[in-house]
Design a protein around this motif. Structure first.
Motif, PDB file in Angstrom:
ATOM      1  N   LEU A   6       0.810  -1.223   0.000  1.00  0.00           N
ATOM      2  CA  LEU A   6       0.000   0.000   0.000  1.00  0.00           C
ATOM      3  C   LEU A   6       0.844   1.273   0.000  1.00  0.00           C
ATOM      4  O   LEU A   6       0.538   2.201  -0.758  1.00  0.00           O
ATOM      5  CB  LEU A   6      -0.992  -0.003   1.158  1.00  0.00           C
ATOM      6  CG  LEU A   6      -2.157  -0.994   1.031  1.00  0.00           C
ATOM      7  CD1 LEU A   6      -3.080  -0.899   2.244  1.00  0.00           C
ATOM      8  CD2 LEU A   6      -2.924  -0.824  -0.248  1.00  0.00           C
ATOM      9  N   PRO A   7       1.903   1.366   0.799  1.00  0.00           N
ATOM     10  CA  PRO A   7       2.723   2.580   0.717  1.00  0.00           C
ATOM     11  C   PRO A   7       3.335   2.791  -0.668  1.00  0.00           C
ATOM     12  O   PRO A   7       3.405   3.926  -1.157  1.00  0.00           O
ATOM     13  CB  PRO A   7       3.810   2.361   1.777  1.00  0.00           C
ATOM     14  CG  PRO A   7       3.196   1.418   2.755  1.00  0.00           C
ATOM     15  CD  PRO A   7       2.316   0.522   1.928  1.00  0.00           C
ATOM     16  N   LEU A   8       3.770   1.713  -1.310  1.00  0.00           N
ATOM     17  CA  LEU A   8       4.311   1.811  -2.660  1.00  0.00           C
ATOM     18  C   LEU A   8       3.234   2.323  -3.619  1.00  0.00           C
ATOM     19  O   LEU A   8       3.483   3.227  -4.420  1.00  0.00           O
ATOM     20  CB  LEU A   8       4.833   0.456  -3.144  1.00  0.00           C
ATOM     21  CG  LEU A   8       5.203   0.399  -4.624  1.00  0.00           C
ATOM     22  CD1 LEU A   8       6.481   1.180  -4.881  1.00  0.00           C
ATOM     23  CD2 LEU A   8       5.335  -1.037  -5.080  1.00  0.00           C
ATOM     24  N   ILE A  16      -5.524  -0.362  -6.384  1.00  0.00           N
ATOM     25  CA  ILE A  16      -5.630  -1.811  -6.194  1.00  0.00           C
ATOM     26  C   ILE A  16      -7.104  -2.188  -6.178  1.00  0.00           C
ATOM     27  O   ILE A  16      -7.926  -1.499  -5.579  1.00  0.00           O
ATOM     28  CB  ILE A  16      -4.989  -2.241  -4.857  1.00  0.00           C
ATOM     29  CG1 ILE A  16      -3.502  -1.952  -4.866  1.00  0.00           C
ATOM     30  CG2 ILE A  16      -5.258  -3.707  -4.561  1.00  0.00           C
ATOM     31  CD1 ILE A  16      -2.834  -2.199  -3.518  1.00  0.00           C
ATOM     32  N   ILE A  17      -7.418  -3.298  -6.816  1.00  0.00           N
ATOM     33  CA  ILE A  17      -8.755  -3.883  -6.704  1.00  0.00           C
ATOM     34  C   ILE A  17      -8.608  -5.100  -5.809  1.00  0.00           C
ATOM     35  O   ILE A  17      -7.864  -6.027  -6.116  1.00  0.00           O
ATOM     36  CB  ILE A  17      -9.329  -4.265  -8.085  1.00  0.00           C
ATOM     37  CG1 ILE A  17      -9.491  -3.009  -8.933  1.00  0.00           C
ATOM     38  CG2 ILE A  17     -10.661  -4.985  -7.907  1.00  0.00           C
ATOM     39  CD1 ILE A  17      -9.968  -3.273 -10.335  1.00  0.00           C
ATOM     40  N   ASN A  18      -9.298  -5.070  -4.692  1.00  0.00           N
ATOM     41  CA  ASN A  18      -9.199  -6.115  -3.684  1.00  0.00           C
ATOM     42  C   ASN A  18     -10.149  -7.249  -4.042  1.00  0.00           C
ATOM     43  O   ASN A  18     -11.355  -7.069  -4.125  1.00  0.00           O
ATOM     44  CB  ASN A  18      -9.542  -5.515  -2.312  1.00  0.00           C
ATOM     45  CG  ASN A  18      -9.364  -6.484  -1.192  1.00  0.00           C
ATOM     46  OD1 ASN A  18      -9.427  -7.689  -1.353  1.00  0.00           O
ATOM     47  ND2 ASN A  18      -9.170  -5.944  -0.005  1.00  0.00           N
ATOM     48  N   TRP A  86     -13.240  -1.492   6.268  1.00  0.00           N
ATOM     49  CA  TRP A  86     -11.816  -1.589   6.601  1.00  0.00           C
ATOM     50  C   TRP A  86     -10.969  -1.549   5.334  1.00  0.00           C
ATOM     51  O   TRP A  86      -9.983  -0.820   5.247  1.00  0.00           O
ATOM     52  CB  TRP A  86     -11.581  -2.882   7.374  1.00  0.00           C
ATOM     53  CG  TRP A  86     -10.145  -3.239   7.575  1.00  0.00           C
ATOM     54  CD1 TRP A  86      -9.404  -4.102   6.813  1.00  0.00           C
ATOM     55  CD2 TRP A  86      -9.273  -2.748   8.582  1.00  0.00           C
ATOM     56  NE1 TRP A  86      -8.126  -4.174   7.303  1.00  0.00           N
ATOM     57  CE2 TRP A  86      -8.019  -3.359   8.389  1.00  0.00           C
ATOM     58  CE3 TRP A  86      -9.438  -1.859   9.637  1.00  0.00           C
ATOM     59  CZ2 TRP A  86      -6.935  -3.110   9.210  1.00  0.00           C
ATOM     60  CZ3 TRP A  86      -8.359  -1.612  10.455  1.00  0.00           C
ATOM     61  CH2 TRP A  86      -7.119  -2.223  10.238  1.00  0.00           C
ATOM     62  N   CYS A  87     -11.370  -2.323   4.340  1.00  0.00           N
ATOM     63  CA  CYS A  87     -10.621  -2.348   3.068  1.00  0.00           C
ATOM     64  C   CYS A  87     -10.715  -1.012   2.346  1.00  0.00           C
ATOM     65  O   CYS A  87      -9.707  -0.471   1.880  1.00  0.00           O
ATOM     66  CB  CYS A  87     -11.161  -3.441   2.150  1.00  0.00           C
ATOM     67  SG  CYS A  87     -10.832  -5.112   2.714  1.00  0.00           S
ATOM     68  N   LEU A  88     -11.915  -0.494   2.247  1.00  0.00           N
ATOM     69  CA  LEU A  88     -12.152   0.707   1.445  1.00  0.00           C
ATOM     70  C   LEU A  88     -11.620   1.985   2.089  1.00  0.00           C
ATOM     71  O   LEU A  88     -11.585   3.027   1.448  1.00  0.00           O
ATOM     72  CB  LEU A  88     -13.646   0.848   1.151  1.00  0.00           C
ATOM     73  CG  LEU A  88     -14.224  -0.218   0.218  1.00  0.00           C
ATOM     74  CD1 LEU A  88     -15.740  -0.161   0.209  1.00  0.00           C
ATOM     75  CD2 LEU A  88     -13.658  -0.069  -1.180  1.00  0.00           C
ATOM     76  N   VAL A  96     -13.497  -3.142  -4.439  1.00  0.00           N
ATOM     77  CA  VAL A  96     -13.425  -4.498  -3.907  1.00  0.00           C
ATOM     78  C   VAL A  96     -14.334  -5.384  -4.755  1.00  0.00           C
ATOM     79  O   VAL A  96     -15.371  -4.943  -5.229  1.00  0.00           O
ATOM     80  CB  VAL A  96     -13.842  -4.564  -2.417  1.00  0.00           C
ATOM     81  CG1 VAL A  96     -12.856  -3.834  -1.531  1.00  0.00           C
ATOM     82  CG2 VAL A  96     -15.236  -4.032  -2.199  1.00  0.00           C
ATOM     83  N   ILE A  97     -13.904  -6.603  -4.956  1.00  0.00           N
ATOM     84  CA  ILE A  97     -14.714  -7.575  -5.702  1.00  0.00           C
ATOM     85  C   ILE A  97     -15.312  -8.534  -4.693  1.00  0.00           C
ATOM     86  O   ILE A  97     -14.594  -9.289  -4.031  1.00  0.00           O
ATOM     87  CB  ILE A  97     -13.852  -8.346  -6.722  1.00  0.00           C
ATOM     88  CG1 ILE A  97     -13.250  -7.388  -7.745  1.00  0.00           C
ATOM     89  CG2 ILE A  97     -14.691  -9.425  -7.407  1.00  0.00           C
ATOM     90  CD1 ILE A  97     -12.270  -8.042  -8.701  1.00  0.00           C
TER      91      ILE A  97
END
Length: 141
Positions: A6-8, A16-18, A86-88, A96-97
């Motif tokens: 995530l920092p990168l 990113i698509i989770n 949490w993800c979003l 997210v998928i």
């Protein structure tokens, strides 16, 4: 991922698509420590449980999930909504998928969109996820 990827992505402007943000249903709370797998669930289906250790779920993970329930309730969210929120919360997560199998699951999951977690709640979740519970709690396994 949160410490390196995530920092990168943030630095380089990459989204990113989770995939499977509910961990194949683990983060819905339907799998309980020390209990049989619910009939009709992914974990109980040999055709679908290849990502769930062929139905042999990690009891320590299930205990951690159960410890997230009060946090979700305090936030007025279901466990699924808490996991998705949490993800979003990360700006690097573009989407997210979800793998919903019922219309009600889609409606519940979509309602996590736009929700926010306080810093205190995020810290509490991190404590639960990182805690080593094998020494403090036992399960009948």
């Amino acid at each position: 991922m949160e410490k390196e990827v995530l920092p990168l992505c943030r630095r380089e402007g990459i989204g990113i698509i989770n995939y499977s943000p509910l961990a194949q249903g683990l983060l819905t709370g339907k799998y309980k420590p020390g209990q049989s797998l619910p009939e009709g669930s992914r974990a109980s289906d040999p055709k679908q449980n290849m990502f769930l250790n062929n139905g042999e779920l990690d009891q320590r993970q299930l205990l951690k999930v159960q410890r997230l329930l009060p946090i979700a309730e305090q936030e007025g969210l279901s466990l699924s909504q808490l996991a998705l929120t949490w993800c979003l919360r990360n700006p690097e997560i573009s989407s997210v998928i979800i793998g919903a199998s019922k219309p009600a699951q889609v409606q519940e999951n979509v309602s996590a969109s736009g929700k926010q977690l306080s810093w205190a709640t995020i810290q509490h979740i991190e404590e639960v996820l990182e805690m080593e519970i094998s020494d403090r709690l036992t399960v009948g396994v």
